[in-house]
Scaffold this motif. Structure first.
Motif, PDB file in Angstrom:
ATOM      1  N   ALA A  13       0.820  -1.208   0.000  1.00  0.00           N
ATOM      2  CA  ALA A  13       0.000   0.000   0.000  1.00  0.00           C
ATOM      3  C   ALA A  13       0.854   1.257   0.000  1.00  0.00           C
ATOM      4  CB  ALA A  13      -0.929  -0.007   1.216  1.00  0.00           C
ATOM      5  N   ARG A  14       1.954   1.239   0.712  1.00  0.00           N
ATOM      6  CA  ARG A  14       2.836   2.412   0.732  1.00  0.00           C
ATOM      7  C   ARG A  14       3.324   2.744  -0.671  1.00  0.00           C
ATOM      8  NH1 ARG A  14       7.162   1.799   5.514  1.00  0.00           N
ATOM      9  NH2 ARG A  14       7.752   3.809   4.644  1.00  0.00           N
ATOM     10  N   SER A  15       3.678   1.723  -1.442  1.00  0.00           N
ATOM     11  CA  SER A  15       4.146   1.935  -2.809  1.00  0.00           C
ATOM     12  C   SER A  15       3.020   2.425  -3.710  1.00  0.00           C
ATOM     13  CB  SER A  15       4.735   0.638  -3.357  1.00  0.00           C
ATOM     14  OG  SER A  15       5.103   0.784  -4.705  1.00  0.00           O
ATOM     15  N   VAL A  16       1.848   1.797  -3.576  1.00  0.00           N
ATOM     16  CA  VAL A  16       0.708   2.185  -4.401  1.00  0.00           C
ATOM     17  C   VAL A  16       0.292   3.624  -4.111  1.00  0.00           C
ATOM     18  CG1 VAL A  16      -1.743   1.739  -4.845  1.00  0.00           C
ATOM     19  CG2 VAL A  16      -0.149  -0.181  -4.663  1.00  0.00           C
ATOM     20  N   VAL A  17       0.205   3.969  -2.831  1.00  0.00           N
ATOM     21  CA  VAL A  17      -0.209   5.318  -2.452  1.00  0.00           C
ATOM     22  C   VAL A  17       0.842   6.346  -2.871  1.00  0.00           C
ATOM     23  CG1 VAL A  17      -0.708   6.844  -0.497  1.00  0.00           C
ATOM     24  CG2 VAL A  17      -1.726   4.565  -0.600  1.00  0.00           C
ATOM     25  N   ARG A  18       2.107   5.983  -2.796  1.00  0.00           N
ATOM     26  CA  ARG A  18       3.163   6.900  -3.232  1.00  0.00           C
ATOM     27  C   ARG A  18       2.972   7.259  -4.710  1.00  0.00           C
ATOM     28  NH1 ARG A  18       7.356   3.685  -2.757  1.00  0.00           N
ATOM     29  NH2 ARG A  18       7.371   4.002  -0.504  1.00  0.00           N
ATOM     30  N   ASP A  19       2.720   6.256  -5.537  1.00  0.00           N
ATOM     31  CA  ASP A  19       2.520   6.512  -6.970  1.00  0.00           C
ATOM     32  C   ASP A  19       1.231   7.298  -7.208  1.00  0.00           C
ATOM     33  OD1 ASP A  19       4.845   5.144  -7.445  1.00  0.00           O
ATOM     34  OD2 ASP A  19       3.866   3.304  -8.127  1.00  0.00           O
ATOM     35  N   ALA A  20       0.181   6.961  -6.465  1.00  0.00           N
ATOM     36  CA  ALA A  20      -1.088   7.671  -6.612  1.00  0.00           C
ATOM     37  C   ALA A  20      -0.944   9.134  -6.216  1.00  0.00           C
ATOM     38  CB  ALA A  20      -2.163   6.994  -5.769  1.00  0.00           C
ATOM     39  N   ALA A  21      -0.203   9.385  -5.146  1.00  0.00           N
ATOM     40  CA  ALA A  21      -0.005  10.751  -4.671  1.00  0.00           C
ATOM     41  C   ALA A  21       0.787  11.578  -5.677  1.00  0.00           C
ATOM     42  CB  ALA A  21       0.704  10.731  -3.324  1.00  0.00           C
ATOM     43  N   GLN A  22       1.774  10.952  -6.294  1.00  0.00           N
ATOM     44  CA  GLN A  22       2.547  11.675  -7.309  1.00  0.00           C
ATOM     45  C   GLN A  22       1.703  11.975  -8.540  1.00  0.00           C
ATOM     46  OE1 GLN A  22       5.598  13.100  -6.932  1.00  0.00           O
ATOM     47  NE2 GLN A  22       5.169  12.463  -4.812  1.00  0.00           N
ATOM     48  N   LEU A  23       0.812  11.051  -8.902  1.00  0.00           N
ATOM     49  CA  LEU A  23      -0.113  11.315 -10.007  1.00  0.00           C
ATOM     50  C   LEU A  23      -1.007  12.496  -9.659  1.00  0.00           C
ATOM     51  CD1 LEU A  23      -1.534  10.652 -12.682  1.00  0.00           C
ATOM     52  CD2 LEU A  23      -2.922   8.964 -11.423  1.00  0.00           C
ATOM     53  N   ALA A  24      -1.561  12.480  -8.461  1.00  0.00           N
ATOM     54  CA  ALA A  24      -2.428  13.579  -8.038  1.00  0.00           C
ATOM     55  C   ALA A  24      -1.677  14.904  -8.032  1.00  0.00           C
ATOM     56  CB  ALA A  24      -2.997  13.289  -6.646  1.00  0.00           C
ATOM     57  N   LEU A  25      -0.446  14.888  -7.551  1.00  0.00           N
ATOM     58  CA  LEU A  25       0.349  16.112  -7.503  1.00  0.00           C
ATOM     59  C   LEU A  25       0.603  16.657  -8.905  1.00  0.00           C
ATOM     60  CD1 LEU A  25       1.713  17.898  -5.356  1.00  0.00           C
ATOM     61  CD2 LEU A  25       3.801  16.561  -5.690  1.00  0.00           C
ATOM     62  N   SER A  26       0.835  15.755  -9.845  1.00  0.00           N
ATOM     63  CA  SER A  26       1.095  16.189 -11.222  1.00  0.00           C
ATOM     64  C   SER A  26      -0.138  16.794 -11.889  1.00  0.00           C
ATOM     65  CB  SER A  26       1.595  15.007 -12.063  1.00  0.00           C
ATOM     66  OG  SER A  26       0.556  14.087 -12.348  1.00  0.00           O
ATOM     67  N   LEU A  27      -1.323  16.426 -11.399  1.00  0.00           N
ATOM     68  CA  LEU A  27      -2.576  16.920 -11.967  1.00  0.00           C
ATOM     69  C   LEU A  27      -3.160  18.091 -11.191  1.00  0.00           C
ATOM     70  CD1 LEU A  27      -4.313  13.475 -12.683  1.00  0.00           C
ATOM     71  CD2 LEU A  27      -3.281  15.009 -14.372  1.00  0.00           C
ATOM     72  N   ARG A  28      -2.537  18.462 -10.081  1.00  0.00           N
ATOM     73  CA  ARG A  28      -3.104  19.514  -9.232  1.00  0.00           C
ATOM     74  C   ARG A  28      -3.200  20.840  -9.978  1.00  0.00           C
ATOM     75  NH1 ARG A  28      -0.323  21.953  -3.815  1.00  0.00           N
ATOM     76  NH2 ARG A  28       1.432  21.785  -5.221  1.00  0.00           N
ATOM     77  N   PRO A  29      -4.343  21.503  -9.892  1.00  0.00           N
ATOM     78  CA  PRO A  29      -4.480  22.807 -10.543  1.00  0.00           C
ATOM     79  C   PRO A  29      -3.556  23.843  -9.916  1.00  0.00           C
ATOM     80  CG  PRO A  29      -6.631  21.899  -9.923  1.00  0.00           C
ATOM     81  CD  PRO A  29      -5.588  21.062  -9.250  1.00  0.00           C
ATOM     82  N   ALA A  30      -3.253  24.870 -10.679  1.00  0.00           N
ATOM     83  CA  ALA A  30      -2.478  25.990 -10.147  1.00  0.00           C
ATOM     84  C   ALA A  30      -3.339  26.753  -9.147  1.00  0.00           C
ATOM     85  CB  ALA A  30      -2.046  26.907 -11.284  1.00  0.00           C
ATOM     86  N   PRO A  31      -2.715  27.471  -8.210  1.00  0.00           N
ATOM     87  CA  PRO A  31      -3.495  28.287  -7.273  1.00  0.00           C
ATOM     88  C   PRO A  31      -4.391  29.268  -8.013  1.00  0.00           C
ATOM     89  CG  PRO A  31      -1.206  28.147  -6.566  1.00  0.00           C
ATOM     90  CD  PRO A  31      -1.272  27.537  -7.938  1.00  0.00           C
ATOM     91  N   GLY A  32      -5.555  29.497  -7.457  1.00  0.00           N
ATOM     92  CA  GLY A  32      -6.509  30.409  -8.074  1.00  0.00           C
ATOM     93  C   GLY A  32      -7.918  29.959  -7.785  1.00  0.00           C
ATOM     94  N   GLY A  33      -8.846  30.313  -8.646  1.00  0.00           N
ATOM     95  CA  GLY A  33     -10.229  29.893  -8.482  1.00  0.00           C
ATOM     96  C   GLY A  33     -10.338  28.390  -8.610  1.00  0.00           C
ATOM     97  N   PRO A  34     -11.409  27.792  -8.062  1.00  0.00           N
ATOM     98  CA  PRO A  34     -11.543  26.339  -8.066  1.00  0.00           C
ATOM     99  C   PRO A  34     -11.598  25.755  -9.465  1.00  0.00           C
ATOM    100  CG  PRO A  34     -13.591  27.400  -7.375  1.00  0.00           C
ATOM    101  CD  PRO A  34     -12.540  28.462  -7.417  1.00  0.00           C
ATOM    102  N   SER A  35     -10.917  24.619  -9.631  1.00  0.00           N
ATOM    103  CA  SER A  35     -10.905  23.883 -10.889  1.00  0.00           C
ATOM    104  C   SER A  35     -11.551  22.530 -10.644  1.00  0.00           C
ATOM    105  CB  SER A  35      -9.466  23.697 -11.389  1.00  0.00           C
ATOM    106  OG  SER A  35      -9.427  22.881 -12.526  1.00  0.00           O
ATOM    107  N   GLY A  36     -12.645  22.247 -11.336  1.00  0.00           N
ATOM    108  CA  GLY A  36     -13.357  20.992 -11.132  1.00  0.00           C
ATOM    109  C   GLY A  36     -14.846  21.227 -11.248  1.00  0.00           C
ATOM    110  N   THR A  37     -15.625  20.172 -11.067  1.00  0.00           N
ATOM    111  CA  THR A  37     -17.072  20.285 -11.113  1.00  0.00           C
ATOM    112  C   THR A  37     -17.627  20.080  -9.705  1.00  0.00           C
ATOM    113  OG1 THR A  37     -17.277  17.929 -11.626  1.00  0.00           O
ATOM    114  CG2 THR A  37     -17.193  19.465 -13.483  1.00  0.00           C
ATOM    115  N   LEU A  38     -18.819  20.604  -9.485  1.00  0.00           N
ATOM    116  CA  LEU A  38     -19.441  20.510  -8.164  1.00  0.00           C
ATOM    117  C   LEU A  38     -20.402  19.325  -8.114  1.00  0.00           C
ATOM    118  CD1 LEU A  38     -20.179  24.245  -7.301  1.00  0.00           C
ATOM    119  CD2 LEU A  38     -18.779  22.685  -5.953  1.00  0.00           C
ATOM    120  N   LYS A  39     -20.179  18.399  -7.150  1.00  0.00           N
ATOM    121  CA  LYS A  39     -21.135  17.324  -6.884  1.00  0.00           C
ATOM    122  C   LYS A  39     -22.241  17.840  -5.976  1.00  0.00           C
ATOM    123  CE  LYS A  39     -18.018  14.460  -5.204  1.00  0.00           C
ATOM    124  NZ  LYS A  39     -17.472  13.215  -4.611  1.00  0.00           N
ATOM    125  N   GLY A  40     -21.914  18.834  -5.179  1.00  0.00           N
ATOM    126  CA  GLY A  40     -22.845  19.455  -4.237  1.00  0.00           C
ATOM    127  C   GLY A  40     -22.194  20.741  -3.770  1.00  0.00           C
TER     128      GLY A  40
END
Length: 262
Positions: A13-40
């Motif tokens: 799990a440590r290895s899987v989460v490490r790779d997942a976290a790096q993927l998320a970091l690479s996709l993180r929006p730049a600071p500013g207004g929210p980027s994404g869609t609203l579920k609620g």
């Protein structure tokens, strides 16, 4: 040497989460207004949520095809004696605005018992881990709850949710402040619970929270010595439920103040 299925899974799990976290970091929006869609209201869904959950699901299935799997975005997709529960991005409102306080959370349950967890906050450079009977750790160093016993010295966080009436939120915050504690709200339930586990804060309350938000944290809290409300026994296995976690020295006072069993 005795085979330890939980230890093997935690290491993977440590290895899987490490790779997942790096993927998320690479996709993180730049600071500013929210980027994404609203579920609620104030409940964001980003491109990364689906991509991270898919990566974790695929990797876990390859490694442990006999295990169950449940994710925030796609629900329970596999069943097994061991069940993995992932929140691909906990703290999505922070993530969607390019902030640092968010994480990937992956918990392991054996039956209905949390037995291991990994929470990685890559923008903060922090990884929390724990397995049943083996202790809790932050970046490999043992952690335990705060020694605070005086609520007037305590720092208590409460999670905000659009699913909770404003009157309820205000009532609980007022009760926390009446103890003399300093209130906080940081936008990530998993990291707030991890903060209780490592002594950065003395308590965390959220009125409605889901299993994927807390599955990893429950194992970390148990190993750090925190007092925790019976989340799984009060509906948390199948839907939203209340969680209260606290340092032992203020747990009873906090429990009485906010009227949540601990």
């Amino acid at each position: 040497m005795t085979f330890d299925p939980i230890a093997v899974r935690l290491e993977a799990a440590r290895s899987v989460v490490r790779d997942a976290a790096q993927l998320a970091l690479s996709l993180r929006p730049a600071p500013g207004g929210p980027s994404g869609t609203l579920k609620g209201r104030q409940d964001y869904l980003t491109e990364a949520d689906g991509a991270v959950e898919a990566l974790v699901s695929r990797r876990i299935q390859e490694l442990f095809p006999e295990d169950g799997f449940q994710g925030e975005e796609n629900g329970a997709t596999r069943q097994g004696r061991f069940r993995w529960v992932v929140d691909p991005i906990d703290g999505t409102s922070n993530y969607a605005r390019g902030r640092d306080r968010w994480c990937v959370s992956l918990g392991l349950l054996e039956g209905d018992e949390p037995v291991a967890g990994v929470i990685e906050a890559p923008a903060l450079g922090e990884v929390f881990t724990a397995s049943k009977g083996k202790g809790a750790f932050l970046n490999g160093k043992p952690i335990k709850t705060s020694p605070i016993t005086n609520t007037q010295e305590a720092m208590i966080e409460m999670g905000w949710s659009s699913r909770v009436p404003a009157e309820t939120f205000n009532e609980k915050i007022a009760a926390i402040m009446a103890l003399g504690a300093m209130p906080r709200s940081g936008g990530s339930g998993a990291l707030a619970l991890a903060d209780v586990a490592c002594g950065r804060s003395d308590g965390y309350l959220e009125i409605v929270i889901q299993l994927w938000d807390v599955a990893a944290a429950l194992a970390i809290l148990a190993e750090s010595g925190a007092a925790v409300s019976p989340f799984l026994q009060t509906g948390g296995l199948t839907g939203g439920a209340t969680i209260l976690a606290a340092a032992p020295g203020v747990a009873q006072a906090l429990s009485a103040a906010v009227d949540v069993e601990i």
